[in-house]
Design a protein around this motif. Structure first.
Motif: not given
Length: 326
Positions: A75-76, A93-103, A125-133, A146-150
């Motif tokens: 969130p902002d 933890h992501l880099e150990r599996a070969g992935y890069t995090l983009v905030p 993944i993250g905070l704040g839900e996405l709408d249907e669009a 897509v994994v988000t939390a309210p």
């Protein structure tokens, strides 16, 4: 003068060595099942280095069907020290599996296209839900999961430390408490959640509900007015939203001739690096980020298909760091 340089391709390497494009491609992509002589492989790698060849990330992603990117929605909120440390832990933890995090910070009224349409991450993944669009846009951009939390749930987790602040002051003998709020409107909801948690703990301990006042930036009169009001009304302990707010309160108290920790004790939140070098050193509450960061990373890797089993949710713990200000 600005200059442009053409990207060196595998075809350029092949042309320079007089080899087929396929042979060079097999070497540069480390394609399994190919019988390329070791001498040829070394020649290709050496020439690629000499020419300045760099893999085309977009082309590689297209071939393997994955960008190996995880987008972390946030969130902002201001990116404070504790949030930066959280990002670093998740990235590790992501880099150990070969992935890069983009905030990626989503701001209200932002007219730019969502960043996932340009980067095509495997997982959001993250905070704040996405709408249907937005969810449809994400999946059309190649996002697998897509994994988000309210925000409300995330704020409740982050607010739990406020109860530890109240209990610490209570254990130190303080019975009349106040709460110092930040003046950043982006933090209003989170600050309100922390204040509610502090008041709930005070109620459980049989204390009068903390008097809440907003503390402005350094140089403004709001902090001075707040500490003078608290002194005149018998307040002896101040719960601050974070360490920066605690520093504003302590600084204003000294300028007003009010001692810290007596007659006014102050405790911050987040245990940032400057809390121990501030004078007096600030007591603070630290959220243990390690387990939560590992859980978030594992959740992202599960969504990307890297992990076969979903990780178990983690509730972060809190530690009170007792220093001079209390």
């Amino acid at each position: 003068m600005p200059t442009t340089k053409k990207r060196v391709t595998a075809a350029d390497v092949a042309r320079s060595l007089g080899l087929s494009r396929a042979t060079v491609g097999f070497v540069l992509n480390n394609t399994p099942g190919q019988t390329i002589p070791e001498a040829t492989r070394r020649r290709v790698l050496a020439e690629a280095e000499r020419l300045g060849y760099r893999p085309n990330a977009a082309a590689q992603a297209l071939r393997r069907g994955s960008t190996r990117l995880v987008m972390l929605l946030q969130p902002d909120w201001p990116v404070e020290t504790s949030m930066s440390e959280f990002f670093e832990e998740v990235s590790y933890h992501l880099e150990r599996a070969g992935y890069t995090l983009v905030p990626y910070t989503r701001r209200a009224g932002d007219r730019a296209r969502p960043l996932w349409e340009a980067l095509h991450p495997d997982v959001i993944i993250g905070l704040g839900e996405l709408d249907e669009a937005e969810v449809r846009s994400a999946h059309e951009s190649g996002v697998r999961t897509v994994v988000t939390a309210p925000l409300e749930a995330s704020a409740a987790v982050a607010a739990a430390g406020a109860g530890h602040q109240v209990r610490h002051l209570h254990e130190r003998g303080h019975r009349r408490l106040a709460y110092a709020l930040p003046d950043d409107p982006r933090l209003a909801d989170l600050a309100a959640t922390r204040l509610a948690a502090a008041r709930e703990t005070a109620r459980d301990l049989g204390l009068q509900l903390p008097d809440a006042r907003q503390v402005g930036k350094a140089g403004e009169r709001s902090a001075a007015q707040a500490v003078e009001h608290w002194r005149d009304n018998g307040i002896t302990g101040v719960i601050a939203y974070n360490d920066y707010t605690a520093a504003l309160v302590a600084g204003a108290a000294f300028r007003a001739g009010i001692g810290v920790p007596a007659p006014l004790a102050v405790i911050g939140h987040d245990d940032t690096r400057f809390s121990e070098v501030f004078v007096p050193a600030l007591s603070s509450v630290r959220m243990e980020m390690g387990g939560l960061a590992r859980y978030v990373a594992e959740l992202a890797l599960h969504g990307a298909g890297y992990r076969t089993t979903a990780p178990q949710p983690v509730t972060p713990g809190f530690i009170v760091v007792h220093r001079e200000s209390t």
